[in-house]
Motif scaffolding. Structure first.
Motif, mmCIF file in Angstrom:
data_model
loop_
_atom_site.group_PDB
_atom_site.id
_atom_site.type_symbol
_atom_site.label_atom_id
_atom_site.label_comp_id
_atom_site.label_asym_id
_atom_site.label_seq_id
_atom_site.Cartn_x
_atom_site.Cartn_y
_atom_site.Cartn_z
ATOM 1 N N LEU A 1 45.310 43.555 39.276
ATOM 2 C CA LEU A 1 45.192 42.119 39.552
ATOM 3 C C LEU A 1 46.399 41.637 40.362
ATOM 4 O O LEU A 1 46.244 40.882 41.325
ATOM 5 N N THR A 2 47.593 42.069 39.963
ATOM 6 C CA THR A 2 48.812 41.644 40.661
ATOM 7 C C THR A 2 48.807 42.137 42.108
ATOM 8 O O THR A 2 49.144 41.391 43.025
ATOM 9 N N THR B 1 47.014 38.151 42.337
ATOM 10 C CA THR B 1 46.776 37.259 41.198
ATOM 11 C C THR B 1 48.049 37.115 40.381
ATOM 12 O O THR B 1 48.686 38.104 40.025
ATOM 13 N N ARG C 1 49.583 35.995 36.858
ATOM 14 C CA ARG C 1 49.213 35.641 35.488
ATOM 15 C C ARG C 1 50.460 35.144 34.777
ATOM 16 O O ARG C 1 51.434 35.874 34.652
ATOM 17 N N LEU D 1 41.783 37.667 29.379
ATOM 18 C CA LEU D 1 41.327 37.400 30.741
ATOM 19 C C LEU D 1 40.402 36.190 30.772
ATOM 20 O O LEU D 1 39.586 36.001 29.874
ATOM 21 N N SER D 2 40.513 35.390 31.821
ATOM 22 C CA SER D 2 39.528 34.329 32.030
ATOM 23 C C SER D 2 38.280 34.962 32.638
ATOM 24 O O SER D 2 38.323 36.110 33.112
ATOM 25 N N GLU E 1 36.960 34.249 35.379
ATOM 26 C CA GLU E 1 37.211 34.512 36.797
ATOM 27 C C GLU E 1 38.019 35.791 36.998
ATOM 28 O O GLU E 1 37.724 36.590 37.889
ATOM 29 N N GLU E 2 39.038 35.974 36.149
ATOM 30 C CA GLU E 2 39.861 37.187 36.257
ATOM 31 C C GLU E 2 39.024 38.441 35.958
ATOM 32 O O GLU E 2 39.175 39.474 36.593
ATOM 33 N N GLU E 3 38.129 38.292 34.986
ATOM 34 C CA GLU E 3 37.251 39.407 34.618
ATOM 35 C C GLU E 3 36.374 39.796 35.806
ATOM 36 O O GLU E 3 36.231 40.979 36.130
ATOM 37 N N LEU F 1 36.932 39.148 38.998
ATOM 38 C CA LEU F 1 37.775 39.705 40.055
ATOM 39 C C LEU F 1 38.105 41.170 39.740
ATOM 40 O O LEU F 1 37.993 42.055 40.600
ATOM 41 N N LEU F 2 38.481 41.420 38.487
ATOM 42 C CA LEU F 2 38.807 42.786 38.075
ATOM 43 C C LEU F 2 37.603 43.712 38.303
ATOM 44 O O LEU F 2 37.749 44.839 38.781
#
Lengths: 393, 393
Positions: free
Chosen positions: A246-247, A251, A253, A260-261, A263-265, A267-268
């Motif tokens: 993610l980083t 992203t 955090r 995870l939100s 959205e993050e899920e 994206l991942l």
């Protein structure tokens, strides 16, 4: 109905040289002359409707609530009827895949005393004057089965969540696909079984149910999911690897240990697909702080846990873990997290009578169906919807 | 554990010429030194205990409540463990038998608005501030599936009855085996399918699960049930034939249209076994007055109905019927019986959109297991008991 079979020359039919000339028709049962909506309108794809937007006669869209109010009609839409069949097939494949590994099917009680698993998101029931609640999962019971000298259990049954979420992926009542098994050496054995079970289901659905899939995909385009090459080995990412991914994508955090939100899920999911070419992976070693009291902390780094989410097409379809099978450690965890142990007395006691290390998973059937078939709403993956605003039909 | 394999001369074992001499044992998990009861005590048959009564050291009987309080230990008793396996096998056979006939598995909602099926025996739930109840059966939903153009449905799922009955054959939560199907010509087609499904289950259990049965029958003696010769044809008795049979045995019934008492049912079971040599039969053409509002009255004699109980070893294991698929007739029946139609609005409406004549059955899994295996109490046929006094574990 009666008629006469005569020679004929029919075009547009498989049977070209004969036809049945009807003489009498009997109505066994009648439908009202006007139904709430037309099948022709209900079975169009979004694509067709969008394409007609600027024409002289734009096509009608049957609204979701009208469909749900008359769900029996909506299920006559061939794609929707086929979704129900695929749902049934997936249940059967889940059971077969586990039965062939020696797992046994159980039916755990849905009425439980107090709010055993805790949390506000529980439906309360009056049980002959006592306080009961509806099980949020078969968690406690499938674990007690491990103490009953059973080589592995699974359950396909209703799960109740009084969660006030009106989203395209939450239901207040859904079908849980649960399993629990003893661990011989390492909890990765559980991840392996979960992966193989899902891979079995997905392969068999594509191979043996092409007809239903093709009907569904005409209305809702989707493709067979990408699994790891060979399909035997799960794709597993540890929490820190996921954070790195993610980083590296830019992203930020604030709290690296926070859950995870959505959205993050998502994206991942996209990043994992790009890097590893798979739609299904396990996000392992979750921070202990965001997992339930019964989760086994990691021995080397107790701030992390032997627990994982199963992520499919960028969304969680279930979570699992090695469980805390040591009664003393379990009581410690409850004290730390402020979970009252009163309603858990039997559950904790069962671990004092000798139980092997064990782990499992809880998957959501409708989530799997929704994401497998690329449906925009989970309500299309369940026979009758239960959400905060819908209790009928 | 590690050890050395050495030559030896062992008696009382299948493997006679070698033995493993243990060098090291590691305890992965510990049990408390004293358990609530001993396995040796828990696995004795009633026969053994009775035989020891007058000896110097009468054998201990582990009391039912102590077993249920520690059900995970009780399930280590080989016979009890095997009962759970037979229960699982019966579910699987039920599904397989129907799936091969083209039936589809459904998961109907357990949370329903109001008290759709009516009656006082309903558990009430607070649903985000609305009144909901727990489904007493999937009745209304499996019927709505008939309106959804599905060739037959079945469900294996929990059923909830807030019945204050503390008997050896009642549970407040049990597993229902339900099916519903369209009728082509006559509702006897449904009886035929139910009979064939049960016969399939019974035959396969005896043929393929002899090992589990033999373990159970050492502790609880029982025999394979007697089915009609050839097993294809159900034994069906009409209500008036049953009344005659009871009367010819000297039973006086004050009201010939009243439902059977448990004792009358058992007597009828014995009489049918004597006359027809079977343990499984259908008692058909029940008086309409003792059947639910959705039951189809008989066309010739509306005081009787196209409905039946399934009787096994002299006890009801389920009941079924042709349903009232005509919305107007259904409303009439509700009015006659004082059933409020408000909560049934969707259900009744579904029949105005075109539905074939249909019928089905609802069977109780634990009843079947109990009676099949000759268990004295239904609590031995369920993983965890829910009765008016027990909500835990």
């Amino acid at each position: 109905m009666s008629g006469v079979l005569v020679e004929a020359n029919v075009s547009g039919c498989t049977q070209k040289n004969v036809e049945l000339q009807i003489r009498q028709v009997y109505a066994v049962t009648l439908a009202a002359p006007q139904l709430p909506f037309l099948m022709a309108d209900a079975q169009r794809s979004e694509e067709e409707i969008a394409a007609s937007k600027d024409s002289k006669r734009p096509l009608v869209r049957v609204l979701p609530d009208l469909r749900l109010d008359n769900r029996w009609l909506d299920l006559r839409v061939p794609a929707h009827n086929a979704i129900l069949r695929i749902q049934a097939v997936m249940c059967q494949l889940f059971r077969e895949s586990l039965a062939k590994r020696g797992f046994i099917e159980i039916h755990s009680p849905k009425l439980i005393s107090g709010e055993s698993e805790g949390g506000a998101e529980v439906f309360r029931v009056d049980y002959f004057g006592s306080n009961a609640s509806l099980a949020q999962s078969p968690q406690l019971y499938k674990q007690m089965a491990m103490s009953a000298d059973i080589p592995g259990v699974f359950e396909v049954g209703p799960v109740f969540r009084a969660e006030n979420s009106n989203t395209a992926r939450h239901l207040c009542e859904f079908t849980g696909l649960d399993l629990e098994m003893p661990i011989a050496w390492h909890y990765k054995e559980v991840i392996q079984v979960v992966h193989e079970t899902l891979a079995d289901i997905f392969q068999c659905v594509e191979e043996k149910h092409a007809e239903e899939l093709s009907i569904i995909r005409q209305m809702y385009p989707s493709e067979a999911p990408k699994l790891p090459a060979g399909t035997e080995s799960p794709c597993v990412l540890n929490w820190d690897e996921a954070m790195e991914l993610l980083t590296s994508n830019g992203t930020q955090r604030e709290d690296v240990m926070a859950d995870l939100s959505t959205e993050e899920e998502k994206l991942l999911g996209r990043l994992v697909r790009e890097r590893y070419g798979v739609d299904l992976f396990f996000l392992d070693k979750y921070p202990s702080s965001v997992r339930p009291f019964y989760t086994m902390p990691s021995e080397e780094q107790p701030e992390f846990s032997n627990s994982y989410d199963v992520i499919f097409h960028g969304q969680e379809i279930g979570s699992g873990a090695q469980r805390c099978h040591d009664a003393d450690l379990l009581e410690e965890r409850c004290a730390e997290l402020g979970v009252p142990t009163g309603p858990l007395a039997s559950y904790i006691e069962s671990f004092r009578h000798g139980v092997p290390p064990h782990g499992g998973v809880g998957l959501g059937l409708e989530r799997i169906v929704q994401l497998y078939l690329g449906l925009d709403n989970i309500r299309k993956a369940v026979m009758f919807t239960r959400d905060p605003t819908r209790l009928s039909p």
